[in-house]
Scaffold this active site. Structure first.
Site, PDB file in Angstrom:
ATOM      1  N   GLY A 137      23.855  53.047  16.452  1.00 43.16           N
ATOM      2  CA  GLY A 137      25.042  53.802  16.093  1.00 43.16           C
ATOM      3  C   GLY A 137      26.011  53.008  15.239  1.00 43.16           C
ATOM      4  N   CYS A 138      27.288  53.079  15.599  1.00 45.76           N
ATOM      5  CA  CYS A 138      28.330  52.417  14.821  1.00 45.76           C
ATOM      6  C   CYS A 138      28.193  50.895  14.832  1.00 45.76           C
ATOM      7  CB  CYS A 138      29.701  52.810  15.353  1.00 45.76           C
ATOM      8  SG  CYS A 138      30.061  54.583  15.213  1.00 45.76           S
ATOM      9  N   ALA A 139      27.570  50.349  15.868  1.00 47.20           N
ATOM     10  CA  ALA A 139      27.400  48.901  15.948  1.00 47.20           C
ATOM     11  C   ALA A 139      26.376  48.383  14.949  1.00 47.20           C
ATOM     12  CB  ALA A 139      26.974  48.492  17.365  1.00 47.20           C
ATOM     13  N   ALA A 140      25.596  49.279  14.356  1.00 50.15           N
ATOM     14  CA  ALA A 140      24.495  48.859  13.485  1.00 50.15           C
ATOM     15  C   ALA A 140      24.965  48.160  12.223  1.00 50.15           C
ATOM     16  CB  ALA A 140      23.619  50.060  13.122  1.00 50.15           C
ATOM     17  N   PHE A 333      31.138  47.879  16.890  1.00 49.77           N
ATOM     18  CA  PHE A 333      31.012  48.341  18.269  1.00 49.77           C
ATOM     19  C   PHE A 333      30.292  49.680  18.290  1.00 49.77           C
ATOM     20  CE2 PHE A 333      35.292  46.368  17.659  1.00 49.77           C
ATOM     21  CZ  PHE A 333      34.986  45.126  18.216  1.00 49.77           C
TER      22      PHE A 333
END
Length: 353
Positions: A137-140, A333
């Site tokens: 997700g956004c942590a990628a 994150f």
């Protein structure tokens, strides 16, 4: 040391403003008891506008998972190449110079990964390694920088291309009316980003150290429920409070590198929402202005998932204030709850290792 060069970022042509988002929410979910709270939360995001790959009328419909994934494939193949070309130029590289491609996306699914198509379409070497990341997700975005760093250390002199393609509007679910879904409908936007991590030379953030951290037993706080209608985003109400346990992790990470996380020269942080940024500033004891690039991304594009860190980094480059050896942090994150962190210094061809 590997260096993250200036990213390139592109957003689709269609735009939806906060005011339009609020009106569409009122029409689609009229009479729902949770609507007033959702509207207040959307206003508080500070997202003034977002970009989407289709006109809003089409976005609000749902033609089914098959059709949406076809749109994802077509749009990713249209949007990624020019952004990649710009990122290569920013790094003074060509496709033949790239040894690995890291492709990150959580908003569509292709197999083989788009990396195979890019190699064939854009002239990358046939022995280019393919590293698709689909479930962070956004942590990628932070993870991609870290895995590029790892690759360059394992293969000295190598260069890695990162591509982040997030078409969040293709995950809109018109029948979902829980608070988490309604908030995400007013928060997420579409964008594509690309950046090169050079094994040697170049101008940019020289990555010195990276780390990951998973908050125990939070794997269901951010998740997808995969159904016949596609990806249903699920957001726990506890997510905005995750900076309280993560800030000490960031502090310890910097301390292990003999740095003070509250006294760095620049911060490239995922803009998950206003409370994430405000809380992180409070718990790190820094002025919220240090996250100005992340705030600008949130205001102008919304939460563009893994592409956020690259847009924030692009803004740092364009601001032109970073001096040689300036210290900084990159942090993403996302689901898990996962934090992907990196520390680095600003370097040019004449500075650094």
């Amino acid at each position: 040391m590997p260096r993250l060069c200036k990213p390139a970022v592109s957003a689709p042509e269609y735009i939806i403003t906060m005011e339009e988002t609020l009106e569409f929410a009122k029409q689609a979910h009229a009479g729902k008891p949770q609507l007033p709270l959702a509207l207040r939360l959307i206003r508080n995001t500070g997202v003034l506008k977002r970009h989407i790959v289709q006109p809003i009328e089409k976005t609000l419909g749902h033609p089914g998972l098959t059709e949406r994934n076809l749109i994802y494939e077509a749009e990713s193949k249209k949007m990624c190449p020019p952004v990649i070309e710009e990122a290569l130029q920013n790094a003074d590289m060509t496709a033949r110079d790239i040894d690995a491609i890291i492709y990150v996306s959580c908003t569509g699914f292709l197999m083989p990964s788009l990396t195979a198509w890019l190699i064939n379409k854009m002239g990358f070497r046939s022995d280019t390694r393919q590293i698709p990341i689909a479930q962070l997700g956004c942590a990628a975005g932070g993870a991609a920088v870290n895995r590029a760093h790892d690759f360059c250390l394992a293969h000295p002199g190598s260069n890695v291309l990162i591509v982040a393609c997030e078409l969040c509007s293709l995950c809109y679910q018109p029948t979902a009316d829980d608070i988490g879904s309604l908030l995400s409908d007013g928060l997420f936007g579409d964008a594509v980003a690309a950046a090169v991590v050079r094994g040697n030379g170049g101008v940019g953030i020289e990555v010195e150290r990276n780390a990951s951290y998973l908050i125990p037993h939070t794997e269901d706080w951010i998740s997808y429920s995969v159904r016949d209608t596609g990806f249903h985003f699920q957001l726990d109400r506890r997510v905005p409070g995750t900076m309280e346990p993560l800030a000490p992790v960031l502090r310890e990470f910097a301390k292990d590198h003999s740095w003070d996380a509250g006294k760095l020269d620049f911060y490239i942080v995922h803009a998950g929402g206003p409370r994430i940024l405000d809380d992180l500033a409070r718990f790190l004891d820094v002025d919220r202005q240090v996250f100005r690039h992340s705030w600008s991304t949130l205001t102008e594009y919304g939460n563009i998932a893994s592409a956020v860190v690259f847009d924030a980094a692009r803004r740092l480059f364009e601001e032109g204030t970073a001096k040689p050896d300036a210290t900084g942090m990159i942090a993403g994150f996302g689901p898990g709850i996962t934090a992907e962190m990196a520390l680095g210094t600003w370097g040019t061809d004449g500075t650094g290792t």
